[in-house]
Scaffold this motif. Structure first.
Motif, PDB file in Angstrom:
ATOM      1  N   CYS A  31       0.861  -1.192   0.000  1.00 53.52           N
ATOM      2  CA  CYS A  31       0.000   0.000   0.000  1.00 53.52           C
ATOM      3  C   CYS A  31       0.889   1.230   0.000  1.00 53.52           C
ATOM      4  N   LYS A  32       0.398   2.300  -0.566  1.00 54.72           N
ATOM      5  CA  LYS A  32       1.186   3.534  -0.661  1.00 54.72           C
ATOM      6  C   LYS A  32       0.441   4.691   0.003  1.00 54.72           C
ATOM      7  N   ASN A  33       1.185   5.471   0.789  1.00 53.11           N
ATOM      8  CA  ASN A  33       0.697   6.718   1.392  1.00 53.11           C
ATOM      9  C   ASN A  33      -0.621   6.554   2.142  1.00 53.11           C
ATOM     10  N   ILE A  34      -0.644   5.609   3.072  1.00 52.78           N
ATOM     11  CA  ILE A  34      -1.845   5.405   3.887  1.00 52.78           C
ATOM     12  C   ILE A  34      -1.601   5.951   5.292  1.00 52.78           C
ATOM     13  N   ASN A  35      -2.676   6.359   5.944  1.00 54.97           N
ATOM     14  CA  ASN A  35      -2.570   6.905   7.296  1.00 54.97           C
ATOM     15  C   ASN A  35      -2.698   5.832   8.375  1.00 54.97           C
ATOM     16  N   ASP A  36      -3.306   4.697   8.040  1.00 51.31           N
ATOM     17  CA  ASP A  36      -3.568   3.636   9.009  1.00 51.31           C
ATOM     18  C   ASP A  36      -3.129   2.304   8.412  1.00 51.31           C
ATOM     19  N   LEU A  37      -2.072   1.717   8.977  1.00 54.33           N
ATOM     20  CA  LEU A  37      -1.540   0.454   8.456  1.00 54.33           C
ATOM     21  C   LEU A  37      -2.563  -0.670   8.457  1.00 54.33           C
ATOM     22  N   SER A  38      -3.489  -0.638   9.397  1.00 55.14           N
ATOM     23  CA  SER A  38      -4.477  -1.717   9.479  1.00 55.14           C
ATOM     24  C   SER A  38      -5.437  -1.711   8.284  1.00 55.14           C
ATOM     25  N   LEU A  39      -5.451  -0.622   7.520  1.00 58.02           N
ATOM     26  CA  LEU A  39      -6.317  -0.554   6.344  1.00 58.02           C
ATOM     27  C   LEU A  39      -5.697  -1.221   5.114  1.00 58.02           C
ATOM     28  N   CYS A  40      -4.448  -1.602   5.200  1.00 58.50           N
ATOM     29  CA  CYS A  40      -3.779  -2.230   4.060  1.00 58.50           C
ATOM     30  C   CYS A  40      -4.085  -3.725   4.059  1.00 58.50           C
ATOM     31  N   ASN A  41      -4.789  -4.175   3.026  1.00 53.75           N
ATOM     32  CA  ASN A  41      -5.059  -5.601   2.896  1.00 53.75           C
ATOM     33  C   ASN A  41      -4.624  -6.136   1.532  1.00 53.75           C
ATOM     34  N   THR A  42      -3.842  -5.357   0.812  1.00 48.92           N
ATOM     35  CA  THR A  42      -3.311  -5.786  -0.473  1.00 48.92           C
ATOM     36  C   THR A  42      -1.980  -6.490  -0.244  1.00 48.92           C
ATOM     37  N   VAL A  43      -1.852  -7.674  -0.810  1.00 44.99           N
ATOM     38  CA  VAL A  43      -0.621  -8.461  -0.680  1.00 44.99           C
ATOM     39  C   VAL A  43      -0.056  -8.694  -2.071  1.00 44.99           C
ATOM     40  N   THR A  44       1.251  -8.560  -2.186  1.00 47.09           N
ATOM     41  CA  THR A  44       1.920  -8.792  -3.465  1.00 47.09           C
ATOM     42  C   THR A  44       3.031  -9.817  -3.273  1.00 47.09           C
ATOM     43  N   THR A  45       3.392 -10.476  -4.342  1.00 43.54           N
ATOM     44  CA  THR A  45       4.496 -11.436  -4.333  1.00 43.54           C
ATOM     45  C   THR A  45       5.732 -10.746  -4.886  1.00 43.54           C
ATOM     46  N   CYS A  46       6.807 -10.799  -4.115  1.00 45.79           N
ATOM     47  CA  CYS A  46       8.045 -10.127  -4.519  1.00 45.79           C
ATOM     48  C   CYS A  46       8.842 -10.987  -5.491  1.00 45.79           C
ATOM     49  N   ASN A  47       9.719 -10.340  -6.221  1.00 53.60           N
ATOM     50  CA  ASN A  47      10.697 -11.036  -7.051  1.00 53.60           C
ATOM     51  C   ASN A  47      11.748 -11.664  -6.140  1.00 53.60           C
ATOM     52  N   PRO A  48      12.501 -12.649  -6.622  1.00 56.10           N
ATOM     53  CA  PRO A  48      13.513 -13.294  -5.771  1.00 56.10           C
ATOM     54  C   PRO A  48      14.573 -12.342  -5.226  1.00 56.10           C
ATOM     55  N   ASP A  49      14.810 -11.218  -5.897  1.00 50.14           N
ATOM     56  CA  ASP A  49      15.830 -10.263  -5.450  1.00 50.14           C
ATOM     57  C   ASP A  49      15.238  -9.122  -4.630  1.00 50.14           C
ATOM     58  N   GLN A  50      14.083  -9.370  -3.988  1.00 48.51           N
ATOM     59  CA  GLN A  50      13.415  -8.340  -3.199  1.00 48.51           C
ATOM     60  C   GLN A  50      13.077  -8.825  -1.792  1.00 48.51           C
ATOM     61  N   VAL A  51      12.881  -7.861  -0.892  1.00 44.37           N
ATOM     62  CA  VAL A  51      12.416  -8.089   0.471  1.00 44.37           C
ATOM     63  C   VAL A  51      11.251  -7.142   0.732  1.00 44.37           C
ATOM     64  N   CYS A  52      10.583  -7.309   1.859  1.00 46.06           N
ATOM     65  CA  CYS A  52       9.488  -6.409   2.241  1.00 46.06           C
ATOM     66  C   CYS A  52      10.067  -5.130   2.855  1.00 46.06           C
ATOM     67  N   TYR A  53       9.343  -4.033   2.705  1.00 43.44           N
ATOM     68  CA  TYR A  53       9.750  -2.788   3.359  1.00 43.44           C
ATOM     69  C   TYR A  53       8.518  -2.069   3.895  1.00 43.44           C
ATOM     70  N   VAL A  54       8.760  -1.223   4.885  1.00 43.52           N
ATOM     71  CA  VAL A  54       7.756  -0.266   5.343  1.00 43.52           C
ATOM     72  C   VAL A  54       8.482   1.052   5.556  1.00 43.52           C
ATOM     73  N   GLU A  55       7.836   2.135   5.148  1.00 41.34           N
ATOM     74  CA  GLU A  55       8.435   3.463   5.222  1.00 41.34           C
ATOM     75  C   GLU A  55       7.407   4.415   5.813  1.00 41.34           C
ATOM     76  N   GLN A  56       7.867   5.281   6.670  1.00 40.35           N
ATOM     77  CA  GLN A  56       6.982   6.270   7.289  1.00 40.35           C
ATOM     78  C   GLN A  56       7.485   7.653   6.920  1.00 40.35           C
ATOM     79  N   ASN A  57       6.576   8.508   6.472  1.00 41.29           N
ATOM     80  CA  ASN A  57       6.922   9.867   6.052  1.00 41.29           C
ATOM     81  C   ASN A  57       6.070  10.875   6.807  1.00 41.29           C
ATOM     82  N   GLU A  58       6.670  11.998   7.110  1.00 37.14           N
ATOM     83  CA  GLU A  58       5.918  13.086   7.719  1.00 37.14           C
ATOM     84  C   GLU A  58       5.871  14.234   6.732  1.00 37.14           C
ATOM     85  N   GLY A  59       4.670  14.649   6.363  1.00 38.37           N
ATOM     86  CA  GLY A  59       4.489  15.714   5.380  1.00 38.37           C
ATOM     87  C   GLY A  59       4.607  17.090   5.990  1.00 38.37           C
ATOM     88  N   ILE A  60       4.480  18.090   5.151  1.00 41.05           N
ATOM     89  CA  ILE A  60       4.586  19.483   5.557  1.00 41.05           C
ATOM     90  C   ILE A  60       3.509  19.860   6.577  1.00 41.05           C
TER      91      ILE A  60
END
Length: 145
Positions: A31-60
């Motif tokens: 999921c991209k640019n969501i305010n509540d992690l619990s709202l993310c229910n989309t799952v994707t399969t990564c390529n063999p050269d990938q891992v999972c990530y989570v990033e948190q950003n604070e806007g202006i």
């Protein structure tokens, strides 16, 4: 075909299959640019050269958003390892000092399926604790017993 020959054939094909085991693809929340992690229910399969990530950003406007998904394995693992091994450089997950607006205030990767469904700072802390206890493989960022 005799019973003994059939068993030998079955054993040989099983042994061959064991030598050519393909790793189970990593699955990550995506999921991209969501305010509540619990709202993310989309799952994707990564390529063999990938891992999972989570990033948190604070806007202006001081609104915090999170993004998660698959990321290239080697740069992501390197950055996460640095964050885990050098916790003294970080305060609440961010580098101490002035932060530029719009940049990630926290970004971390993990190497187990569906491991990126938690807040970035919490995942960083968990990975650091697993590493200190000897239960984190730093080469893959996955749990080990």
């Amino acid at each position: 075909m005799t019973f003994d020959f059939a068993m030998l054939l079955l054993f040989a094909s099983t042994a061959f299959a064991a030598d050519s085991i393909v790793p189970i693809p990593l699955k990550c929340f995506d999921c991209k640019n969501i305010n509540d992690l619990s709202l993310c229910n989309t799952v994707t399969t990564c390529n063999p050269d990938q891992v999972c990530y989570v990033e948190q950003n604070e806007g202006i406007d001081n609104v915090t958003t999170s993004s998660m998904g698959c990321a290239n394995k080697h740069p992501c693992i390197d950055v996460t390892r640095f964050r885990i091994e050098n916790s003294n450089l970080f305060s609440h997950g961010v580098i101490v000092g002035k932060r530029s607006t719009g940049l990630a205030s926290c970004s971390v990767c993990c190497g187990d399926s569906l491991c990126n469904n938690v807040q970035c700072f919490a995942l960083t802390k968990t990975l650091r604790e697993l590493w200190k206890a000897g239960h984190l493989d730093l080469a893959s960022l996955s749990y080990k017993q």
